[in-house]
Scaffold this motif. Structure first.
Motif, short mmCIF file in Angstrom:
data_model
loop_
_atom_site.label_atom_id
_atom_site.label_comp_id
_atom_site.label_asym_id
_atom_site.label_seq_id
_atom_site.Cartn_x
_atom_site.Cartn_y
_atom_site.Cartn_z
N SER A 43 0.84 -1.19 0.00
CA SER A 43 0.00 0.00 0.00
C SER A 43 0.87 1.24 0.00
CB SER A 43 -0.89 0.02 1.24
OG SER A 43 -1.52 1.29 1.37
N VAL A 44 0.59 2.16 -0.91
CA VAL A 44 1.37 3.40 -0.96
C VAL A 44 1.16 4.23 0.30
CG1 VAL A 44 1.37 3.46 -3.48
CG2 VAL A 44 -0.42 4.69 -2.22
N TRP A 45 0.07 3.94 1.02
CA TRP A 45 -0.21 4.70 2.24
C TRP A 45 0.56 4.16 3.44
CZ3 TRP A 45 -2.03 9.27 1.51
CH2 TRP A 45 -2.71 9.52 0.32
N ASP A 46 1.25 3.05 3.25
CA ASP A 46 2.12 2.52 4.30
C ASP A 46 3.59 2.86 4.04
OD1 ASP A 46 0.13 1.32 5.88
OD2 ASP A 46 0.04 -0.39 4.53
N TYR A 47 3.87 3.47 2.90
CA TYR A 47 5.23 3.92 2.64
C TYR A 47 5.55 5.09 3.58
CZ TYR A 47 5.34 1.29 -1.80
OH TYR A 47 5.33 0.31 -2.76
N PRO A 48 6.80 5.27 3.94
CA PRO A 48 7.16 6.29 4.93
C PRO A 48 7.30 7.70 4.37
CG PRO A 48 9.11 5.13 4.24
CD PRO A 48 7.96 4.45 3.55
N SER A 178 1.39 -4.45 -10.56
CA SER A 178 0.15 -5.04 -10.08
C SER A 178 0.11 -5.21 -8.57
CB SER A 178 -0.09 -6.40 -10.75
OG SER A 178 0.97 -7.29 -10.45
N TRP A 179 1.26 -5.14 -7.90
CA TRP A 179 1.27 -5.32 -6.44
C TRP A 179 1.29 -3.98 -5.68
CZ3 TRP A 179 5.25 -6.91 -9.68
CH2 TRP A 179 6.48 -6.27 -9.55
N ILE A 180 1.15 -2.87 -6.41
CA ILE A 180 1.09 -1.56 -5.76
C ILE A 180 -0.37 -1.14 -5.66
CG2 ILE A 180 1.79 0.85 -5.90
CD1 ILE A 180 4.08 -1.17 -5.40
N ASP A 181 -0.81 -0.80 -4.44
CA ASP A 181 -2.22 -0.52 -4.18
C ASP A 181 -2.40 0.86 -3.56
OD1 ASP A 181 -5.04 -1.24 -3.88
OD2 ASP A 181 -4.61 -1.26 -1.74
N GLY A 182 -3.41 1.59 -4.05
CA GLY A 182 -3.70 2.92 -3.50
C GLY A 182 -4.86 2.93 -2.55
N GLY A 183 -5.51 1.77 -2.35
CA GLY A 183 -6.65 1.72 -1.44
C GLY A 183 -7.80 2.58 -1.93
N SER A 184 -8.67 2.95 -1.02
CA SER A 184 -9.87 3.72 -1.40
C SER A 184 -9.53 5.15 -1.80
CB SER A 184 -10.86 3.74 -0.24
OG SER A 184 -10.28 4.33 0.92
N LYS A 185 -8.42 5.67 -1.31
CA LYS A 185 -8.04 7.06 -1.61
C LYS A 185 -7.33 7.17 -2.94
CE LYS A 185 -6.23 11.15 0.72
NZ LYS A 185 -5.62 11.70 1.94
#
Length: 196
Positions: A43-48, A178-185
């Motif tokens: 998840s890109v939202w878990d990147y620092p 394909s393994w990079i996810d942006g979630g709902s945002k």
């Protein structure tokens, strides 16, 4: 990655411990709308933030005008909150004869001043198709003089054999697999996400 005015830059070889960053995720919901791969979902939202800089064992390739102009198993990737990874390729793994210096430059608050390359193969050329840091800030010394290509300006870019999609932006150069996810945002890039 936030950039402000025009300048110039780039840098060398320090490894940064990113083991404390929780960006590797086991899928907890249905990702059937994404091509499944052998890689864990990230998840890109878990990147620092500040971004992490880490070596990757995955093979990366860049193709332009029908020719492979870069290929490496010694690349680094930079991971920043809301962005897909950017892949930096050692200059020795790039066909430098296809590169020429651009007069463009930008400044990143984390990495420092970036310089740009034009790319030309045969009768095709693209200005400002890649960037690099001559003297990056200390945290990013590992990618000194490494080259990062804009997927949107190349014929194709690959990570571990998978063709990537480009981040939606004329400015950012993220590589979406394909393994990079942006979630709902979603992933930063489209209009309206500039100040995320």
């Amino acid at each position: 990655m936030r950039l402000f005015q025009t300048l110039k830059s780039r840098s060398s070889s320090t490894r940064i411990n990113s083991s404390s960053f929780n960006y590797l995720k086991t899928p907890k919901r249905n990702y059937s709308n994404k091509k499944m791969s052998s890689h864990p979902i990230e998840s890109v939202w878990d990147y620092p933030r500040p971004p992490a800089c880490e070596p990757t064992p995955l093979k990366v390739q860049v193709v332009y005008n029908g020719e492979t102009i870069a290929e490496s198993e010694n690349a680094y990737r930079v991971l920043e909150t809301s962005h897909p990874p950017t892949y930096y390729i050692p200059i020795q793994d790039v066909r430098t004869e296809v590169l020429s210096d651009s007069s463009s430059s930008t400044y990143c608050e984390w990495k420092g001043a970036a310089s740009y390359y034009n790319v030309k193969v045969g009768d095709k050329s693209t200005p400002n198709a890649a960037w690099y840091y001559k003297n990056p800030n200390k945290r990013f010394e590992a990618i000194k003089d490494f080259v990062c290509f804009y997927p949107s300006k190349m014929e194709a870019c690959y990570v571990d054999g998978e063709k990537v999609k480009s981040q939606q932006s004329d400015f950012y150069g993220g590589w979406i697999t394909s393994w990079i996810d942006g979630g709902s945002k979603g992933i930063k890039g489209p209009r309206g996400t500039e100040w995320w």
